[in-house]
Design a protein around this motif. Structure first.
Motif, mmCIF file in Angstrom:
data_model
loop_
_atom_site.group_PDB
_atom_site.id
_atom_site.type_symbol
_atom_site.label_atom_id
_atom_site.label_comp_id
_atom_site.label_asym_id
_atom_site.label_seq_id
_atom_site.Cartn_x
_atom_site.Cartn_y
_atom_site.Cartn_z
ATOM 1 N N GLN A 76 57.923 36.717 60.993
ATOM 2 C CA GLN A 76 56.637 36.838 61.683
ATOM 3 C C GLN A 76 56.209 38.316 62.038
ATOM 4 O O GLN A 76 54.983 38.317 61.846
ATOM 5 N N CYS A 77 57.396 39.273 62.106
ATOM 6 C CA CYS A 77 56.951 40.325 62.011
ATOM 7 C C CYS A 77 56.035 41.249 60.797
ATOM 8 O O CYS A 77 55.127 41.591 60.876
ATOM 9 N N GLU A 91 52.508 39.540 61.080
ATOM 10 C CA GLU A 91 51.738 40.384 61.981
ATOM 11 C C GLU A 91 51.328 41.735 61.411
ATOM 12 O O GLU A 91 50.144 42.405 61.604
ATOM 13 N N LYS A 128 47.524 42.592 61.394
ATOM 14 C CA LYS A 128 47.137 43.371 62.524
ATOM 15 C C LYS A 128 47.034 44.958 61.941
ATOM 16 O O LYS A 128 46.110 45.620 62.682
ATOM 17 N N HIS A 154 56.414 49.015 64.004
ATOM 18 C CA HIS A 154 55.840 47.669 64.295
ATOM 19 C C HIS A 154 57.172 46.778 64.451
ATOM 20 O O HIS A 154 57.395 45.878 65.472
ATOM 21 N N LEU A 155 58.173 46.885 63.677
ATOM 22 C CA LEU A 155 59.460 46.220 63.865
ATOM 23 C C LEU A 155 60.130 46.527 64.979
ATOM 24 O O LEU A 155 60.642 45.538 65.798
ATOM 25 N N GLU A 207 61.851 35.231 63.174
ATOM 26 C CA GLU A 207 61.183 36.515 64.054
ATOM 27 C C GLU A 207 60.962 37.694 63.023
ATOM 28 O O GLU A 207 59.995 38.239 62.966
ATOM 29 N N ALA A 249 59.230 47.737 67.972
ATOM 30 C CA ALA A 249 58.546 46.977 68.979
ATOM 31 C C ALA A 249 58.630 45.544 69.221
ATOM 32 O O ALA A 249 58.689 45.011 70.383
ATOM 33 N N ARG A 250 58.601 44.671 68.133
ATOM 34 C CA ARG A 250 58.364 43.352 68.139
ATOM 35 C C ARG A 250 59.766 42.841 68.070
ATOM 36 O O ARG A 250 60.084 41.824 68.837
ATOM 37 N N LEU A 251 60.785 43.288 67.613
ATOM 38 C CA LEU A 251 62.094 43.113 67.662
ATOM 39 C C LEU A 251 63.179 43.603 68.730
ATOM 40 O O LEU A 251 64.235 43.455 68.666
#
Length: 291
Positions: A58-59, A62, A66, A18-19, A55, A21-23
């Motif tokens: 926020q990760c 989420e 999610k 998740h991290l 950021e 992909a998001r960052l």
């Protein structure tokens, strides 16, 4: 280097991906590491130095909403309320999500979903601002305790609503069966639902309460005393008109929805003003015929 430690390997793996992909646009290749043997996600201190802390927070936020929130809700359903079947869980979760999406304003006051974002973000800010390695599961157990109490309350409210909806479906099925075997006593009638409610026959003459009460099949009141009121549903089911011309300016109110669900294609809906116009036209035509 800051480490976030997980009890479960799957949680560490999910959080790592998740991290990443998001960052992706903020990190150099392989700057975030996954230690699979120890279930740890390692985050370089550069994420603080480069001003990307927002950021990162926020990760984590989420990831909780999610990835983990639904898992926690399902665990509460299974462990506290013994709803273990996925189909039942899905239906109860749908109620919660519908409140979150603003589609169930009747339940919103009991669930306070608007507070969720603030609660989680404040706690994430606290833990990440400390800039120390920490256990995700300990963070959840201790710092998110209030949030878990909120989730449990959501589940409790949703279960109550789910049970009511199940009872409502049984009620509809039973009364549809009654209606199916009922011979129509009138070809059609007019039903006006405003602040008050009124029945009108084919000549737009209002049917008095005493007249309506005489039409009621007593089996309805004996077999379904809780759900069938003698003022609306019982007369409608007893008369069983082939067509109900229903006039209202609020087609979403519960009584209107129940009539539609019971009589289905036999209901035709229009506005209150349309009723007044049709009534006036009928009376004018009737007056002309008499002349």
């Amino acid at each position: 280097m800051i480490e976030i430690i997980f009890q479960k390997k799957q949680d560490a793996w999910n959080f790592y991906h998740h991290l990443v992909a998001r960052l992706a646009s903020l990190q150099e290749k392989n700057s975030i590491l996954l230690n699979e043997d120890r279930n740890r996600v390692q985050i370089p201190g550069d994420f603080y130095l480069k001003g990307t802390l927002f950021e990162l927070k926020q990760c984590v936020y989420e990831f909780i909403l999610k990835v983990k929130r639904e898992e926690w809700l399902r665990n509460i359903l299974a462990e506290s309320y013994f709803y273990t079947e996925s189909e039942e869980q899905d239906q109860i979760l749908d109620i919660i999500y519908s409140v979150m999406e603003g589609n169930r304003k009747d339940l919103a006051p009991f669930m306070e979903v608007d507070e969720e974002q603030g609660i989680i973000k404040n706690l994430i800010n606290e833990i990440l601002d400390e800039r120390v390695s920490f256990s995700f599961d300990s963070f959840v157990m201790f710092r998110l305790k209030t949030y878990f109490e909120q989730l449990s309350k959501w589940v409790e409210v949703a279960i109550d609503e789910y049970k009511m909806e199940q009872e409502y479906q049984v009620f509809l099925h039973t009364l549809r069966s009654f209606l199916k075997d009922r011979k129509p006593q009138m070809p059609y009638l007019y039903l006006v639902i405003d602040e008050n409610m009124a029945f009108f026959n084919q000549r737009f003459t209002e049917m008095k309460r005493s007249e309506l009460f005489k039409t009621i099949d007593r089996r309805l009141l004996v077999n379904h005393p809780v759900y069938v009121d003698s003022g609306t549903i019982a007369p409608l089911l007893s008369i069983a008109p082939q067509i109900i011309y229903l006039y209202t300016d609020d087609a979403q109110q519960p009584l209107v929805r129940t009539i539609i669900n019971l009589f289905e294609e036999r209901v035709q809906i229009n506005s209150i003003s349309a009723f007044e116009e049709e009534k006036l036209n009928f009376l004018n035509e009737d007056h002309e015929n008499i002349r």
